[in-house]
Design a protein around this motif. Structure first.
Motif, PDB file in Angstrom:
ATOM      1  N   ASN A  49       1.503   3.413  -3.019  1.00  0.00           N
ATOM      2  CA  ASN A  49       0.362   4.089  -3.628  1.00  0.00           C
ATOM      3  C   ASN A  49      -0.221   5.177  -2.737  1.00  0.00           C
ATOM      4  N   LEU A  50       0.558   5.642  -1.769  1.00  0.00           N
ATOM      5  CA  LEU A  50       0.012   6.645  -0.854  1.00  0.00           C
ATOM      6  C   LEU A  50      -0.335   7.910  -1.629  1.00  0.00           C
ATOM      7  N   GLY A  51      -1.483   8.458  -1.319  1.00  0.00           N
ATOM      8  CA  GLY A  51      -1.971   9.631  -2.039  1.00  0.00           C
ATOM      9  C   GLY A  51      -2.804   9.253  -3.246  1.00  0.00           C
ATOM     10  N   MET A  52      -2.764   7.957  -3.577  1.00  0.00           N
ATOM     11  CA  MET A  52      -3.558   7.498  -4.719  1.00  0.00           C
ATOM     12  C   MET A  52      -4.640   6.544  -4.214  1.00  0.00           C
ATOM     13  N   PRO A  53      -5.608   6.244  -5.050  1.00  0.00           N
ATOM     14  CA  PRO A  53      -6.660   5.333  -4.594  1.00  0.00           C
ATOM     15  C   PRO A  53      -6.049   4.023  -4.113  1.00  0.00           C
ATOM     16  N   TYR A  54      -6.619   3.484  -3.047  1.00  0.00           N
ATOM     17  CA  TYR A  54      -5.991   2.316  -2.420  1.00  0.00           C
ATOM     18  C   TYR A  54      -6.837   1.063  -2.616  1.00  0.00           C
TER      19      TYR A  54
ATOM     20  N   THR B 168       0.830  -1.216   0.000  1.00  0.00           N
ATOM     21  CA  THR B 168       0.000   0.000   0.000  1.00  0.00           C
ATOM     22  C   THR B 168       0.861   1.262   0.000  1.00  0.00           C
ATOM     23  N   ALA B 169       2.050   1.170   0.591  1.00  0.00           N
ATOM     24  CA  ALA B 169       2.873   2.379   0.728  1.00  0.00           C
ATOM     25  C   ALA B 169       3.367   2.911  -0.613  1.00  0.00           C
TER      26      ALA B 169
END
Lengths: 185, 749, 264
Positions: free
Chosen positions: C259-264, C256-257
């Protein structure tokens, strides 16, 4: 009542300057490539203007930290005041915490052969000072709060772009960014 | 609700110190628990020094530096300054790395294989100074003057003592000086025509504003410490409008954003002025009692300007112009922050004059929370002791001219027989190529990185080939150093004494020497003294600069009663307790409405302006015509101050790579995809860079942020030519540059 | 892609060892009632099984040390048994290795069962360890299931190499299940969140994933045709297949890290 320290990021005030992240490097004397706090621009599907709204994230000092559960050498400590501290001297560099933290807080330092992460500048807090990043935030977007007494109604725990991890219960809170009315020529 | 503010932090800190004292009385560290409760931060373990950020930045931060064992451990913003307020910026916090960067130039060196060869040999300071002194004497012998020796210096280090570089040149004789400024000259002259000086309100009084227009400025990146005043004004109910061709970070924080067509700001301001006139919203008292030429201006507006026309030129709908103009007029006080970006045009000065006129008509000049804010030099009244040096007896120079000017030139020109030869800093390459009688043979570069900042870089390469010797005073191996014969290592601000003020806020900061100079670095005045020793050894009397200098003494010599009085301090030593703010009768500039124009009033109609070859009224002037499909904007990025900071590995952690920003529709038409490698090119050069697609920029516009990356040959000046802005020559010695009137094409590679 | 070879070797080898132990224990139990001679013969074979299990587990543990930046401090990894599945995993496999060695030297049914149970516990611990919250695609029972099927497939094919038993059915069931799980799982991810979809894409785009599945399928087909006769080819094929897919299981799962700031 005990304290539960946490970061509050007012994204409406955040200008994505990275001052917080550099203030952290400056105070904590991080190795050149290391960052304990990073600023992530929100995707355009979340905030429709590219690189104009941000998540500034370090460690979220979770209620039930994944790093602490992942660590085989008990290098992580959850303090009574909510701060999660990583003891670098104990770390043997298995990187299991790096794999486990959904927020990318622990990072691996190849030169020093250990993981490392934000300690909320616990030594500053104990001296009655603000964490370096909060002190360094030039707009007041990044703040230190006591979650046990925090009652701001417009703050959210899981803004878009930030993984929802209910079991971990991260302590950081966010105020969402607004947008100006636009007149385009 | 519980939040921890900086003040409670300080109180707590004091308590912490007390308890630390108690803990310190206990024997040994054995009592410290093994866990993280150990060792609270102890400020008393450090020597704390006062420093000031000397970069070319609105904010000129007051810094507290924490030193232990002679090593600077970390820096923080001075809490005593309400402007710095305890925080630096992403650049300021990188200072510890700048000092201790492995990339720093450590000792004098000579590039033996020729410029660009990279074959450097270490020199002792004496050897380096001997080579330089020999060359200077050689030039003097050949030419009979030192006009073949040029100095280019600008904003790399704005500390007052650093004007000793100019002093060093004067102490050698009459030389050639690159004068003017690429930064803000058109606006300076514009404000001088209108108001008689450039003098802005205290930025801290923006909190009182009820309506704020940020016009062509991006404080969120370039004056971050001002953002808190915008936020506070908003919190108190003010409306913030940002006018910019780019949807900037500041625009994202505004209430309203107007994406104006680049270079059409003047038309927009005139349209707004016309609407004030039509609606009877003009401040009668101001235009009748404190201004001249308003009727002529009103006539001009009635005959030549309509809101619809302004709308057509600027792209902002007429209804918007009307609505905002009425809101602005109704809000008391209301202010416009005029950015430096919007005057970097062939019509820049004219546009600033139009905005000034709009603000003046609305009755917001001389008002707290109001004003047409641009900048000021009201706090710069130092002695310029280091700068004012006497030429050696019998020096020959340029006959007949009044000598070089500069916006920071406070020494005042005497009427000597000879003077320095002034050439235009904004046409460095052309001036080197054109210099005759004598030709420019040697260039001294300090506090400046011409190969990153001067225009038409390819022409600069050609021009440098003409020079016999280039000496750079630097901290890093910049492109300019690559084009130099000799490089001399300069101290950072933490290794020297200085004193700093801002051209925006009203604080004064001391800069103490916090650590010993690294390696063999010397400050500019120490270098001048070393050169003076070499010159006098070879030819006694050939240099009047002191042969021994004490940095602290020279810093103290810059202070005078005027400075002490203005800042309400007894002595410079008071500044060791923290920066001081000027004691202002009012936070408003021009609060007495006594203007420094020839008429003593605000001049809608300026005869001086007409005399200098422009229109007497703030009339509409069309912007430079396009010469290629895309307009190119090359503004500042928050990670850099011009070519400084982005070269640090610490900064690379946040800003590893530059991009060209292009509108998705334009990209599609050009077959360019996200992160594709592209070529941005014009008739003078090209830049290869990756593209990012964003609607933050207009369809006919490309944006590249200027910066110097140590590992990349990215340089926006490859495609920025040296086309002049309209105004600037009056106060700064040379007109500005139309940095944002540049045109390029783009293609995928 | 981050290949994590030490983890690949460690998990595959320890799971191989556990598989061997499971089938050795099964042999030990199922031998009851046969003639003493038979039992003795089989016991000798089993001893080799146990010894192999010991070697595999020991080698796997050794490989795991190279996952550490400071391998010499590997023993300290047992220091957080109360909360860390990684610590538990280390302890359990340490115990398992010792039990395998003891069984190799002097087998007893009781110890064999104990070793097999210990191995199963190890698989559970591994399943917990490698299902971090930060990797939503595998933050579930999938790793444990894959690990268990891997142990069964490797154990059943290796357990029949000496010809004493025919575990063909077990092999076919486990290897086919493994292929099915590895195929179905990324398909499910494509209907998940962004990060899960990215993981699915990584798997689907990887030649190692498809090659691994191919080898495992081939092993299944060979077993179908030749049964226990082709025990060794089956073992080698499935070992290769498992190793390739395991590289993807570790390296091809999106964190997940990133994609931080992006849809998860």
């Amino acid at each position: 009542m005990s304290k539960r320290y946490a970061f509050l990021l007012d994204m409406d005030k955040c200008i994505g300057c990275r001052g917080c992240a550099m203030a952290c490097k400056n105070f904590n004397q991080l190795d050149p490539g290391m960052v304990w706090r990073q600023v992530y621009p929100l995707a355009e599907s979340i905030y429709p203007h590219r690189e104009r709204a941000f998540l500034s994230l370090s460690c979220n000092h979770c209620d039930d930290p994944a790093c602490l559960r992942a660590c085989p050498v008990a290098a992580y400590e959850k303090r009574d005041d909510g701060i999660v501290v990583h003891h670098q001297d104990k770390c043997i560099g298995c990187t299991n915490c790096v794999r486990s933290c959904p927020y990318g807080a622990p990072r691996f330092n190849k030169e020093e052969k250990h993981a490392e992460k934000c300690s909320m500048c616990v030594e500053r807090i104990e001296a009655g000072l603000l964490p370096a990043c909060v002190q360094g935030c030039v707009t007041g977007a990044l703040q230190l709060i006591d979650l046990n007494e925090f009652e701001e109604t417009n703050a959210v725990q899981y803004p878009a772009g930030y993984p929802v991890m209910k079991r971990l219960n991260p302590s950081t809170r966010f105020i969402l960014p607004k947008m100006p009315r636009q007149v385009r020529g | 609700m519980k939040r921890f503010d900086h003040d409670s932090g300080r109180r707590g800190f004091l308590k912490g110190l007390l308890s630390l004292g108690a803990a310190g009385a206990l024997p040994g560290s054995l009592l410290v628990p093994a866990k993280s409760q150990a060792a609270p931060f102890d400020a008393s373990a450090y020597q704390v020094f006062r420093n000031a950020c000397p970069r070319n930045c609105y904010d000129t931060c007051s810094i507290k530096s924490y030193v232990k064992d002679g090593v600077l451990q970390f820096v923080e913003g001075a809490p005593e300054s309400t402007y710095t307020k305890g925080s630096l910026c992403v650049k300021g916090y990188a200072y510890p790395r700048r000092i201790y960067s492995p990339d720093r130039i450590k000792y004098p060196m000579i590039q033996e294989g020729g410029r660009g060869s990279g074959k450097w040999r270490r020199l002792s300071w004496d050897e380096a100074m001997d080579i330089i002194a020999d060359k200077i004497l050689d030039i003097k012998k050949r030419d009979g003057s030192l006009l073949g020796l040029g100095l280019t210096k600008y904003s790399g280090q704005f500390g007052i003592v650093n004007y000793g570089v100019e002093g060093m040149m004067s102490s050698l004789g009459y030389t050639t000086r690159f004068v003017g400024t690429p930064c803000w000259p058109a606006g300076i002259d514009a404000q001088n025509y209108d108001l008689g000086d450039m003098w802005c309100n205290d930025p801290e009084d923006m909190v009182k504003s009820k309506y704020i227009i940020v016009w062509g400025a991006n404080p969120a990146w370039c004056s971050m410490h001002s953002m808190k005043y915008l936020y506070e004004a908003k919190r108190r109910g003010a409306k913030v409008l940002v006018i910019d061709p780019i949807f900037t970070q500041t625009a994202a924080k505004a209430d309203v954003f107007w994406q104006v067509r680049t270079g059409a700001d003047g038309a927009l301001a005139l349209g707004m002025a016309r609407h004030l006139l039509d609606m009877g919203l003009v401040d009668k008292d101001f235009v009748e009692n404190h201004a001249v030429g308003f009727e002529e201006f009103a006539d001009y507006l009635r005959k030549n300007v309509t809101v619809e026309w302004a709308s057509e030129v600027s792209g902002i709908p007429a209804s918007e112009i009307r609505e905002v103009t009425e809101e602005f007029a109704a809000a008391k006080p209301a202010t416009v922050w005029i950015g430096y970006g919007m005057q970097r045009h062939t019509n820049g000065g004219a546009m600033v004059r139009s905005i000034d006129a709009f603000v003046a008509m609305s009755g917001n000049i001389g008002v707290e929370g109001g004003g047409a804010r641009y900048g000021h030099l009201a706090t710069w009244g130092f002695n310029y002791h280091a700068m004012v040096q006497k030429q050696p007896e019998g020096s020959v120079g340029f006959a007949g001219a009044s000598g070089p000017k500069g916006e920071f030139d406070f020494a005042g020109g005497g009427s000597a027989k000879y003077s320095d030869r002034a050439v235009n800093i904004n046409k460095t390459a052309q001036e080197i190529l054109d210099a005759r009688d004598p030709e420019l043979k040697m260039l001294w570069i300090s506090c400046k990185n011409p190969f990153a900042q001067d225009f038409d870089r390819n022409k600069l390469e050609r021009a440098f080939k003409k020079l016999e010797m280039v000496v750079s005073v630097e901290q890093f191996f910049t492109e300019t150093v690559k084009h130099s014969d000799i490089v001399l290592p300069a101290t950072t601000l933490f290794e020297e004494w200085n004193v700093n003020v801002s051209y925006w806020h009203y604080w004064l900061s001391l800069n103490e020497q916090a650590i010993k100079p690294m390696h063999e670095a010397k400050s500019n005045i120490e270098i001048a003294a070393a050169l003076s020793r070499a010159m006098n050894r070879k030819e006694p009397g050939s240099c009047t600069f002191a042969q021994e200098v004490d940095g602290k003494e020279w810093m103290v010599k810059e202070f005078n009663k005027g400075i002490y009085g203005l800042f309400g301090i007894e002595s410079w030593e008071d500044l060791r307790n923290g920066p001081a703010k000027a004691k202002l009768a009012s936070s408003a500039s021009w609060n007495e409405k006594k203007f420094r124009t020839p008429s003593g009033k605000y001049e809608f109609k300026s005869d001086l302006c007409a005399k200098n070859g422009f229109k007497a009224l703030p009339e509409y002037v069309e912007v430079r015509k396009a010469t290629a499909p895309f307009r190119l904007l090359t503004p500042h990025v928050q990670y850099a101050l011009h070519s400084q900071f982005v070269n640090l590995d610490w900064m690379e952690a946040f800003y590893p790579e530059p991009y060209v920003f292009i509108h998705p529709d334009a990209a599609k038409a050009k077959g360019i995809g996200e992160l594709d490698m592209v070529r941005v090119f014009s008739s003078i050069g090209e830049v290869k860079v990756r593209a990012k697609l964003t609607k933050n920029v207009q369809k006919d516009c490309l944006v590249m942020y200027e910066a110097w990356f140590r590992k990349l040959d990215f340089n926006v000046q490859n495609v920025v030519d040296d086309c002049a802005a309209d105004m600037g020559a009056m106060k700064t010695g040379a007109p500005g540059v139309a940095i944002h009137d540049q045109f390029v094409d783009i293609e995928r590679i | 892609m981050n290949y994590e070879f030490p983890l690949v070797i460690f998990t595959v080898l320890t799971q191989f060892a556990v598989g061997l132990a499971l089938f050795a224990a099964f042999k030990s139990l199922s031998c009851a009632g046969s003639t003493a001679k038979e039992c003795e013969d089989i016991s000798a074979w089993r001893s080799k099984d146990w010894f192999a299990a010991f070697l595999l587990a020991a080698f796997g543990l050794g490989a795991s040390m190279f996952h550490l930046a400071q391998p010499l401090r590997a023993m300290e990894a047992l220091g957080n048994l109360s909360v860390s599945w990684l610590s538990r995993e280390g302890l359990i496999f340490g115990l398992f290795t010792v039990l395998a060695l003891v069984n190799a030297l002097r087998e007893s049914r009781c110890l064999a069962v104990l070793a097999a149970l210990c191995g199963l516990a190890g698989i559970v611990a591994q399943g917990m360890t490698y299902a971090p919250a930060a990797m939503p695609a595998v933050s579930n029972g999938v790793p444990m299931l894959i690990f268990m099927l891997t142990a069964l497939a490797l154990g059943s094919s290796a357990g029949q190499v000496n010809g004493s038993h025919d575990f063909s059915t077990a092999f076919r069931v486990s290897s086919a299940s493994l292929v099915a799980v590895l195929l179905i799982v990324p398909c499910l991810w494509t209907s998940g969140g962004t990060v899960m979809q990215a993981s699915a894409a990584l798997w689907m785009q990887s030649w190692m994933f498809w090659a691994g599945l191919g080898l495992t399928t081939l092993a299944f087909i060979v077993s179908l045709r030749a049964g226990a006769e082709a025990a060794m080819p089956c073992l080698l094929l499935v070992l290769g297949g498992v190793a390739l897919t395991r590289i993807i299981v570790f390296g091809g799962v999106v964190h997940t890290a990133v994609n931080l700031g992006m849809p998860y």
